[in-house]
Design a protein around this motif. Structure first.
Motif, short mmCIF file in Angstrom:
data_model
loop_
_atom_site.label_atom_id
_atom_site.label_comp_id
_atom_site.label_asym_id
_atom_site.label_seq_id
_atom_site.Cartn_x
_atom_site.Cartn_y
_atom_site.Cartn_z
N ASP A 93 -22.20 48.87 -15.99
CA ASP A 93 -20.89 49.53 -15.75
C ASP A 93 -20.69 50.57 -14.66
N SER A 95 -19.64 53.58 -14.40
CA SER A 95 -20.02 55.00 -14.81
C SER A 95 -21.43 55.07 -14.64
N ARG A 111 -16.20 48.98 -30.79
CA ARG A 111 -14.85 49.73 -30.53
C ARG A 111 -14.01 49.90 -31.84
N SER A 114 -12.10 53.32 -30.73
CA SER A 114 -11.38 53.53 -29.25
C SER A 114 -11.83 52.32 -28.40
N ASP A 115 -10.82 51.91 -27.50
CA ASP A 115 -11.22 50.88 -26.50
C ASP A 115 -11.95 51.45 -25.44
N GLU A 116 -12.04 52.77 -25.38
CA GLU A 116 -13.06 53.55 -24.68
C GLU A 116 -14.58 53.55 -25.06
N ASP A 134 -17.23 57.71 -25.78
CA ASP A 134 -16.14 57.51 -24.68
C ASP A 134 -16.73 57.61 -23.43
N TRP A 135 -16.33 56.89 -22.53
CA TRP A 135 -16.66 56.82 -21.04
C TRP A 135 -16.33 58.08 -20.51
#
Length: 457
Positions: A93, A95, A111, A114-116, A134-135
């Motif tokens: 990733d 990030s 998930r 949340s999709d994040e 979360d990212w």
């Protein structure tokens, strides 16, 4: 065991236990449980990848039996985790590249919230891990505020959750359509379990016993009869009282209140400035008139119950602005409500939200002195709020174990903490129960007493 606290062999053992439970729970033969480790399944491992991995992490990957991440697979290692990531994804990733090779994306999230959602990251510098929700947290928040811990602690917590029945397995895939459930085959989650009820009742009984045995002699039953103005509180509340408070009998709160042993109490205060409610007070819930202000859009709740609101379990003697605003205050301008100890709102059809989450609303802020800490051990400072005591860090900490559902402390943990304060003599008892007034909770933000008010996840 390595000096860092990370035990790669114990972590692998716990991982393998979770895998075996998932495999058997899905209705598969125990003899067919994957026997190859991640390292064996992923071989050959390029030298440029192996050279970037922490030696203790390699020991874990050489011992953890593998199902490798596959986006198309319908089998999940755990309710919150898909599988161990394959070798291409460990550093994939964008990030993560901000920190070079420091972080390994070990387990991707399912998930559920949340999709994040990220999943479990492993910090190769400290050899600690954390479930990152979360990212955005990775990029914008101070990593020192996260709850980092040895991987084996996280995996053991997951096994404990399974043993408690909070998360269980199913093998009949037809269940997903019949129950309209979020599919994390073979796992499903429950708002509350019989063990949740048992623990809460046990903790509350322990607290009441601790107070009752310390009442001064003038509060004895015989002498109390001489004071007709003293109101005796009878527990449990009747079904009609529970129903009149718009509390469903099969909810966590309804089940907890109904399961309390019968007793007559001649005191009210179970914590400083926090007291039991009589039947009329309990029925007069602060949010009862707002119960139909539903937190979900109408298109998502056709035919569903709408009695979803914060429930005041134990009442404080003062008021403060409600920390809950919309949908109960549609314009977003919350008004004052009683201080005290609340059960968080939970919609009955969303089984991933725990029914035993709580919030203590105080008439003053906590955190500005720099001593008060969240349940993950991080100081609240510079944030100061009246409802954050016993919670995880409001902005970035979470628990390090779970995603979004994990900020609040569970009811039994708070009641156990209160019982401990009475038993240790930190909270004194008078004729009407615990004395000191709600101002006593300001000790949570002092150098000498903050430890007495921290409830680890």
């Amino acid at each position: 065991m390595p000096r860092t606290g990370f035990d790669p062999y114990l972590s692998a053992q716990l991982h393998n236990q979770i895998l075996e439970r998932a495999w058997i729970g899905a209705g598969r033969d125990v003899a067919s449980v994957p026997s190859k480790t991640w390292w064996e399944e992923s071989s050959p491992i390029p030298f440029d990848l192996a050279s970037r991995l922490n030696p203790n992490l390699i020991r874990f990957l050489r011992s953890a039996r593998a199902i490798i991440f596959d986006a198309s697979s319908d089998f999940h290692l755990f309710y919150y985790l898909i599988a161990l990531h394959g070798k291409p994804e460990l550093f994939q990733d964008s990030s993560l590249r901000l920190w070079g090779d420091r972080f390994v994306w070990l387990y991707p999230s399912t998930r559920t919230k949340s999709d994040e959602e990220v999943g479990i990251l492993f910090d190769q510098e400290t050899e600690l891990a954390s479930f990152v929700p979360d990212w955005i947290d990775m990029v914008f928040f101070d990593m020192r505020r996260w709850a980092w811990r040895p991987l084996q602690h996280i995996l053991q917590a997951y096994l404990d959750i399974i043993d408690e029945g909070k998360i269980s397995t199913y093998s009949d895939r037809r269940k997903e359509k019949l129950d309209d459930m979020f599919g994390v085959f073979p796992w499903e989650i429950h708002q509350h379990t019989p063990m949740d009820i048992e623990r809460a009742v046990s903790a509350f009984t322990r607290l009441l016993d601790a107070i009752e045995t310390r009442l001064p002699s003038s509060s004895s039953h015989e002498q109390g009869l001489e004071n007709p103005s003293f109101e005796e509180i009878a527990l449990p509340y009747s079904e009609s009282v529970i129903d009149a408070s718009f509390t469903k009998l099969d909810s966590f709160t309804g089940s907890f209140l109904s399961a309390l042993p019968g007793r007559q109490l001649r005191f009210r205060y179970i914590a400083p400035g926090i007291r039991l409610q009589n039947s009329d007070e309990f029925i007069n819930q602060p949010f009862a008139e707002r119960r139909n202000n539903h937190p979900f859009p109408e298109r998502l709740r056709a035919g569903q119950a709408t009695s979803c609101f914060p429930l005041l379990l134990f009442r404080g003697d003062q008021e403060n602005k409600s920390p809950w605003s919309r949908p109960w205050f549609p314009d977003g301008n919350a008004s004052n409500i009683p201080t005290g100890f609340y059960i968080e709102p939970v919609h009955e059809t969303y089984n991933w939200s725990s029914g035993n989450k709580t919030r203590l609303l105080l008439p003053f802020n906590i955190g500005s002195n720099g001593f008060a800490r969240s349940s993950n051990g991080v100081p609240f400072f510079p944030y100061s709020w009246p409802d954050q005591l016993y919670h995880s860090d409001l902005f970035s900490g979470y628990s390090g174990y779970l995603p979004w559902d994990s900020r609040s402390s569970y009811l039994h943990k708070v009641l156990e903490k209160w019982a401990e304060r009475v038993e240790m003599g930190d909270w004194l008892v008078g004729k009407d129960g615990v004395v000191g007034g709600i101002e006593k909770f300001k000790e949570a933000d002092t150098e000498g007493h903050w430890r007495e008010y921290v409830i680890p996840w």
